[in-house]
Design an enzyme around this catalytic site. Sequence first.
Site, short mmCIF file in Angstrom:
data_model
loop_
_atom_site.label_atom_id
_atom_site.label_comp_id
_atom_site.label_asym_id
_atom_site.label_seq_id
_atom_site.Cartn_x
_atom_site.Cartn_y
_atom_site.Cartn_z
N ASP A 81 -7.34 3.21 -3.47
CA ASP A 81 -8.04 3.27 -2.19
C ASP A 81 -8.39 4.72 -1.90
O ASP A 81 -7.52 5.57 -1.73
CB ASP A 81 -7.15 2.72 -1.08
CG ASP A 81 -7.86 2.68 0.27
OD1 ASP A 81 -9.06 2.99 0.32
OD2 ASP A 81 -7.19 2.34 1.27
N GLU A 123 -11.38 1.05 -3.77
CA GLU A 123 -11.76 0.73 -2.40
C GLU A 123 -12.41 1.93 -1.71
O GLU A 123 -11.88 3.04 -1.74
CB GLU A 123 -10.51 0.31 -1.62
CG GLU A 123 -10.78 -0.14 -0.20
CD GLU A 123 -9.52 -0.57 0.51
OE1 GLU A 123 -9.61 -0.90 1.71
OE2 GLU A 123 -8.44 -0.57 -0.12
N LYS A 162 -10.33 -6.36 7.71
CA LYS A 162 -9.36 -5.92 8.70
C LYS A 162 -9.82 -6.40 10.07
O LYS A 162 -10.95 -6.10 10.49
CB LYS A 162 -9.21 -4.40 8.70
CG LYS A 162 -8.56 -3.85 7.44
CD LYS A 162 -8.49 -2.34 7.47
CE LYS A 162 -7.82 -1.79 6.21
NZ LYS A 162 -7.89 -0.31 6.15
N ASP A 215 -14.53 -1.31 2.65
CA ASP A 215 -13.61 -1.39 3.77
C ASP A 215 -14.32 -0.86 5.01
O ASP A 215 -14.92 -1.61 5.78
CB ASP A 215 -12.34 -0.59 3.44
CG ASP A 215 -11.34 -0.50 4.59
OD1 ASP A 215 -11.61 -1.03 5.68
OD2 ASP A 215 -10.29 0.13 4.41
N GLY A 239 -4.41 -3.51 5.67
CA GLY A 239 -3.42 -3.21 6.70
C GLY A 239 -3.76 -1.94 7.46
O GLY A 239 -4.43 -1.04 6.95
N LYS A 267 -3.14 5.11 -2.69
CA LYS A 267 -4.11 5.98 -2.05
C LYS A 267 -4.46 7.13 -2.99
O LYS A 267 -3.57 7.71 -3.63
CB LYS A 267 -3.55 6.54 -0.74
CG LYS A 267 -3.26 5.49 0.32
CD LYS A 267 -4.53 4.94 0.94
CE LYS A 267 -4.22 4.00 2.09
NZ LYS A 267 -5.44 3.51 2.77
N SER A 305 0.85 -1.19 0.00
CA SER A 305 0.00 0.00 0.00
C SER A 305 0.89 1.24 0.00
O SER A 305 1.77 1.38 0.85
CB SER A 305 -0.89 0.00 1.25
OG SER A 305 -1.69 1.15 1.30
N LYS A 329 -1.35 -1.05 -4.35
CA LYS A 329 -2.49 -0.24 -3.91
C LYS A 329 -2.02 1.20 -3.75
O LYS A 329 -1.04 1.47 -3.05
CB LYS A 329 -3.07 -0.74 -2.60
CG LYS A 329 -4.25 0.10 -2.11
CD LYS A 329 -5.00 -0.56 -0.96
CE LYS A 329 -4.47 -0.14 0.38
NZ LYS A 329 -5.35 -0.58 1.49
#
Length: 372
Positions: A189, A214, A263, A239, A291, A163, A135, A161
Site C-alpha cells: 500500500d 494499492e 472504505k 483506494d 481499514g 505500507k 495491515s 498488507k
Amino acid sequence: MKIDRIELLHLKMPLLHPFETSFGRLTEKDFYLIKMFSGEHIGYGESVAMPNPGYTEETTGTSAYMMEEFLIPLLFNSKINHPDDVSAIFSPIRRNNMAKAALEGAVWDLYSKKRKISLANALGGTRESIDVGVSIGIQKSSDDLLLKIEGYLSEGYKKIKVKIKPGYDLEPLTKIRERFGFNIPLMADANSAYSLEDLDHLKKLDPLKLLMIEQPLAFDDMIDHAVLQKQLDTPICLDESICSAEDARKAIELDSCRIINLKIGRVGGLTEAKKIHDLCKKNNIPVWCGGMLEAGVGRAHNIAITALSNFTIAGDTSASDRYWQEDIIQPEVEMSAPGKIAVPTSAGIGYKLNEQVIKKYMIGKKIYTNDI
C-alpha cells in the site's frame, strides 16, 4: 423513522502500537462516536476521520463541525423511511464523506434494530464469516517487519498488507518473499507516495508477484493510474481515488485498476459502498474492505458490509486486540477461526457498547435534540 436525539462523543484512545504510513505516524485514535436515539432504540456510528488532513481533506474537527452545523439539522428536518434516503438528504452538502458516513451508519444500525435483523442482513450480506488480513505500518527495520509477519501468519491472517514509500519498498518486500516464499497473499500500500516518474522502479515489483499495489499515484488521479496499469503485471488497487460509485465507474471504464478497496467513510456511507460493490460485481472487479484504524463500532460496520458476496479478498478488519488494549464494544471483535471473523446475527451491528471504556477515553460530549 423519527430521530429524537443525537449524541456526539469525542474520544481519544491510545493505539496498542504506533502505526506509520507515508502520511505520518499515529499513536492514538482521535474520533467521534455517534449515538442516535429513536423511540426505544439506539443506533451507533463512528467517524473515521484522522486528526490531520493527510488521507483526505477531512479531519476529526471538520467532521464534527459538519455534523453539528449542517448534517444533524438536515436529519432532524427530514423524513427517513429507509437508510438509503440519507444520501439524498445529505446531497446538498458536497463531499465531507466521513462526516456523512458516521451519521448514516447510525441510521442503518437503528433501521436494523427496529426490524430485529442484523446489519449484514439489512445490507444484503450472505456470509456467515469473513476472511481477514492485517495491515502493517512502516517498521524501523526489516527484522522487525519479518517478526511481525511471522506472528500474524501464525494467527492465521489471510492477507499481509505492507505500507511502502520511496526508499522503503523493494528491499522489505523482497525480504518478505525470501523469508516466507510466494504462497502468502502479499500486497503493498503506497498511499499515493509515487508518480509516473517512478515507473521503472515500480516495474521492479512485478517479479514479487504481489496480490496488488494499492494507490501508488496521486489521490485524485485516474488517468496516470491507467497509464501505469498498462505497464505493470501487478494489479493496481484504487483506494483514495474512489469516493463514489461514479468514481468507480470511471476507473473501470478507463482501466485504471483491477481491484477496488472499499472504505465506508471514504465513500460517504454504507449505501454508496453497496452501490460500488454492486457495480464492481457486475464488471468482475473484486473488492475488499480497507481499514481506518477503527474502534469497535466502525469495525462492526466493516464486518457487516464485508458479508456481501463480491468481497472476495480478505480485508483489513482484524481483531480488536490487534490495535487496542481495550475496545469500546462488548464483546470485542475476535477471530472465530484462524483468519476469520464471524458475522453477527443479532439485531443491528451485533455488539453492545462498553460504557466503562468509553467513559475512560471520552474527552467531550454534545447532545442535540429534535424538537420538530
